[in-house]
Design a protein around this motif. Structure first.
Motif, short mmCIF file in Angstrom:
data_model
loop_
_atom_site.label_atom_id
_atom_site.label_comp_id
_atom_site.label_asym_id
_atom_site.label_seq_id
_atom_site.Cartn_x
_atom_site.Cartn_y
_atom_site.Cartn_z
N THR A 52 0.88 -1.16 0.00
CA THR A 52 0.00 0.00 0.00
C THR A 52 0.92 1.22 0.00
O THR A 52 2.14 1.08 -0.06
N THR A 53 0.34 2.39 0.07
CA THR A 53 1.18 3.60 0.06
C THR A 53 2.04 3.70 1.31
O THR A 53 3.06 4.39 1.31
N ARG A 54 1.64 3.03 2.40
CA ARG A 54 2.38 3.18 3.66
C ARG A 54 2.96 1.88 4.19
O ARG A 54 3.83 1.91 5.05
N ARG A 55 2.49 0.77 3.68
CA ARG A 55 2.92 -0.51 4.26
C ARG A 55 3.21 -1.53 3.18
O ARG A 55 2.76 -1.41 2.04
N GLN A 56 3.96 -2.55 3.57
CA GLN A 56 4.21 -3.69 2.70
C GLN A 56 4.17 -4.96 3.55
O GLN A 56 4.52 -4.94 4.73
N ALA A 57 3.75 -6.05 2.95
CA ALA A 57 3.68 -7.32 3.67
C ALA A 57 3.95 -8.46 2.71
O ALA A 57 3.49 -8.45 1.56
N LEU A 58 4.70 -9.44 3.17
CA LEU A 58 5.02 -10.59 2.35
C LEU A 58 3.82 -11.52 2.22
O LEU A 58 3.06 -11.71 3.17
N THR A 59 3.64 -12.08 1.04
CA THR A 59 2.66 -13.15 0.86
C THR A 59 3.28 -14.44 1.41
O THR A 59 4.51 -14.50 1.64
N PRO A 60 2.52 -15.50 1.63
CA PRO A 60 3.11 -16.77 2.09
C PRO A 60 4.23 -17.26 1.17
O PRO A 60 5.28 -17.73 1.63
N THR A 61 3.99 -17.13 -0.15
CA THR A 61 5.04 -17.53 -1.09
C THR A 61 6.26 -16.60 -0.96
O THR A 61 7.42 -17.03 -1.03
N GLY A 62 5.96 -15.33 -0.76
CA GLY A 62 7.03 -14.34 -0.61
C GLY A 62 7.89 -14.62 0.61
O GLY A 62 9.11 -14.41 0.58
N GLU A 63 7.28 -15.08 1.70
CA GLU A 63 8.03 -15.39 2.92
C GLU A 63 9.04 -16.51 2.68
O GLU A 63 10.20 -16.44 3.09
N LEU A 64 8.57 -17.58 1.99
CA LEU A 64 9.46 -18.70 1.68
C LEU A 64 10.58 -18.26 0.73
O LEU A 64 11.74 -18.65 0.89
N PHE A 65 10.19 -17.46 -0.25
CA PHE A 65 11.17 -17.02 -1.23
C PHE A 65 12.21 -16.09 -0.59
O PHE A 65 13.40 -16.15 -0.92
N TYR A 66 11.78 -15.25 0.32
CA TYR A 66 12.69 -14.31 0.98
C TYR A 66 13.78 -15.05 1.76
O TYR A 66 14.95 -14.63 1.76
N ILE A 67 13.43 -16.16 2.40
CA ILE A 67 14.42 -16.93 3.17
C ILE A 67 15.58 -17.36 2.26
O ILE A 67 16.76 -17.26 2.63
N GLN A 68 15.23 -17.83 1.05
CA GLN A 68 16.27 -18.26 0.12
C GLN A 68 17.06 -17.07 -0.43
O GLN A 68 18.29 -17.15 -0.60
#
Length: 295
Positions: A52-68
């Motif tokens: 959003t204009t003020r926030r960001q949040a990882l999707t479930p897939t994004g969380e797994l991908f971020y770890i790698q």
């Protein structure tokens, strides 16, 4: 290559907390970071980050991908820091080759001191009076007499020395006289690189020249073999001036007022740019030690 860069940018977005903050951290524009994220999501066909204009949040897939992606960044950072550390302090292997005479008196004392100063440095020394191939033997540094014709090598003149004609002490009645009687009757001991035909011109400080033309009685392919033969009384031969203190009083110089022309010593390395710190330090310290030996 762009795939790994996009993954790295993605990890930085998450860790910085926003696209703007990631752009500041990476020193690029906000639009560049946004384009990397967009290209990554299009390539994968998934949404990794809800914004959003003020926030960001990882999707479930994004969380797994971020770890790698984070692990990939950590590996890259570790690799980068390791190389930078090696450039700050000498570490790891360094393979050095030099002729036997230079190795014993010039190289080994320097390397012994450097091993004490830098415990992570692991030198390998190769004594060889013949030139050995850099790539075949994985050589990092060669100390040689005379310049190289190989344009692929970086070379630096680090000093010079003079060969002196020596003989076993007591063999001649008056070794200070460079007379034909002594030279014609005394066998010449030569290193293989000199060949059989020996032709020397000796000069004194006033420019007076004396010549020696003879054939070698014995050839040996190492300096120490030649030296042993001379010390045993088999004949006369050349000994570098910086080596004389190690062989006195067993050898004496034939007519010390006359000498051959000086020879230059060069440091050669296959690193034409970005020379490793271990190689730089070895070259500098060897040059300093050579200067002490010859002055």
């Amino acid at each position: 290559m762009s795939k790994f860069k996009q993954m790295s940018v993605f990890a930085n977005i998450i860790e910085a907390g926003s696209i703007s903050a990631a752009a500041d951290k990476l020193n690029v524009s906000k639009s560049v970071v946004s384009q990397h994220l967009k290209a990554l999501e299009l390539e994968l066909g998934v949404t990794l980050l809800k914004r959003t204009t003020r926030r960001q949040a990882l999707t479930p897939t994004g969380e797994l991908f971020y770890i790698q992606c984070k692990e990939l960044n950590n590996i890259a950072t570790t690799a980068w820091d390791t190389v930078k550390t090696q450039q700050a302090e000498p570490t790891g292997n360094i393979k050095i080759t030099a002729p036997n005479a230079l190795m014993e008196t010039l190289i080994t004392p320097v390397i012994a001191n450097l091993m004490t100063q830098y415990p992570k440095l692991t030198p390998e020394l190769v004594s060889a009076d013949q030139h050995i191939d850099f790539l075949d033997h994985n050589i990092d540094l060669a100390i040689r007499v005379g310049p190289s014709k190989d344009s692929a090598l970086k070379q630096k003149r680090i000093g010079s020395f003079t060969d002196r004609l020596c003989i076993k002490t007591g063999v001649t009645k008056n070794p200070k006289q460079l007379e034909s009687e002594i030279l014609n009757k005394t066998p010449y001991i030569a290193n293989t690189w000199q060949g059989l035909n020996i032709d020397h011109t000796f000069k004194n400080e006033h420019g007076k020249a004396l010549h020696l033309s003879t054939q070698a009685r014995c050839l040996a392919n190492s300096f120490h073999s030649c030296l042993s033969l001379i010390k045993a009384g088999a004949g006369m031969g050349l000994v570098p001036d910086f080596y004389l203190n190690l062989v006195k009083p067993s050898l004496e110089v034939i007519n010390p007022d006359y000498s051959l022309s000086s020879k230059s010593i060069y440091a050669l390395t296959p690193y034409t740019r970005n020379i490793p710190i271990s190689v730089k330090i070895c070259i500098d310290e060897i040059a300093k030690h050579l200067n002490k030996l010859t002055t």
